[in-house]
Each structure stands twice: as C-alpha cells, then as structure tokens.
Enzyme design. Sequence first.
Site, mmCIF file in Angstrom:
data_model
loop_
_atom_site.group_PDB
_atom_site.id
_atom_site.type_symbol
_atom_site.label_atom_id
_atom_site.label_comp_id
_atom_site.label_asym_id
_atom_site.label_seq_id
_atom_site.Cartn_x
_atom_site.Cartn_y
_atom_site.Cartn_z
ATOM 1 N N GLY A 145 0.850 -1.180 0.000
ATOM 2 C CA GLY A 145 0.000 0.000 0.000
ATOM 3 C C GLY A 145 0.889 1.234 0.000
ATOM 4 C CD GLN A 182 3.643 5.587 2.852
ATOM 5 O OE1 GLN A 182 2.676 5.029 2.355
ATOM 6 N NE2 GLN A 182 4.689 4.916 3.311
ATOM 7 C CB CYS A 214 5.755 1.748 7.261
ATOM 8 S SG CYS A 214 5.201 3.286 6.512
ATOM 9 C CG LEU A 215 7.082 1.144 1.183
ATOM 10 C CD1 LEU A 215 6.568 1.528 -0.195
ATOM 11 C CD2 LEU A 215 8.128 0.054 1.086
ATOM 12 C CG HIS A 258 -0.018 0.732 7.295
ATOM 13 N ND1 HIS A 258 0.962 0.196 8.088
ATOM 14 C CD2 HIS A 258 0.607 1.633 6.490
ATOM 15 C CE1 HIS A 258 2.130 0.766 7.790
ATOM 16 N NE2 HIS A 258 1.938 1.632 6.810
ATOM 17 C CD GLU A 259 -0.992 2.323 2.872
ATOM 18 O OE1 GLU A 259 -0.575 3.488 2.770
ATOM 19 O OE2 GLU A 259 -0.237 1.353 3.082
ATOM 20 C CG HIS A 280 0.722 6.301 5.891
ATOM 21 N ND1 HIS A 280 1.839 6.752 6.549
ATOM 22 C CD2 HIS A 280 1.009 5.038 5.510
ATOM 23 C CE1 HIS A 280 2.761 5.800 6.570
ATOM 24 N NE2 HIS A 280 2.274 4.743 5.953
HETATM 25 NI NI NI Z 1 3.178 2.893 5.661
#
Ligand code: NI
Length: 177
Positions: free
Chosen positions: A49, A54, A102-103, A144-145, A148
Amino acid sequence: MSILKVAKLGNPVLRKVAGDVPLDQLSSPLLQKFIDDMIETMRDYDGVGLAAVQVHESKKIAVLEVADNPRYPNKPAVPLTVLINPSITVLSDETEEDWEGCLSVPELRGRVPRQKTIRVQAGDRDGKDLNFVAAGFHARVIQHEWDHLNGKVFLDRMRDFSTLTYLQELARHWTDK
Ligand code: NI
C-alpha cells in the site's frame, strides 16, 4: 510513469492530516498521472500500500495491492485498489495483532493491533463510489494507509515497542513472522 521519492519518518509531511481531493480534480491528467506514479512506486518498492503523503503530496489518496509480494509472503491477494477520500467504519470489536512494516519506516517491523473487520467508503480514481467490507490482512493494509492520511504511522498504534524489530532480527529470532 515515474517512480516517486518516498518520505521517511521525521519528514513533517507524514505527520500532517492530508487534505480531501475535490472530486472534480479527478479528471485532471496531472492527478491521474500522479495516481499511476503512486502505483508504480508502490510496486517498485514491493509495498502492499502507499499513501500520497508518503510521496510528499498531502492529499487523501491511497493505493493498495497484494500479489506475490516478497516483503509479505503468504498473504491473501488484494486486487489493485485506488482509494480517494476514504473513510472507515469499524464493524466489530474484534481486533487482531500482526506484523507491519512501512516504506517510510524502512527495515523495521512491529506488531500492531488492528480492527479485524471494517467497512470502507471511498471514491475510486474515476470518482465512482466504493463501498465494501474488508477483513484480516486486507483490513489491516487499509487501516495502515488510512492512518497515513491522518498523519499517523504504525508505530503510533503499537501497544508498546517490545516487538519493534529490524527485519534481519525478525528472520533470526521470531518464528511467527
Ligand atoms: Ni506505511
């Protein structure tokens, strides 16, 4: 298409609440290209995702897809989905805990409790209404997204940091990965 630079923890863009996308902007070629770039970036980084914040755009856009992902093996497939201005309703009190990464928080994993079943309402990339129930890992990725887009990262959702683990140590010391 282009691969976008991913903001890392500490970049203030990750801590801002993203702005709503005016639906009449969805027909803009620039915004459509941005969505394509988000998808390409997610795939290039082996993410499941990605939220617009991000990649330094404070807009309520998230993309997700789970398909044979080396960072998350053995997870159920989720088709490519674009969420515009998503909202979430919790459908039961049940939560479950699992590993998340997470990226924007590279190399780390931690165990995060999440709601097991949620209803998701959003627009798709053409502005059509999406309204569906997600459960398990699918629901986890969306939460999670969604976090963000509200300036939160998975660390904020951990019960404590006792499971915060570098990927290399996860492979060495945790069997339930
Ligand atoms: Ni993330």
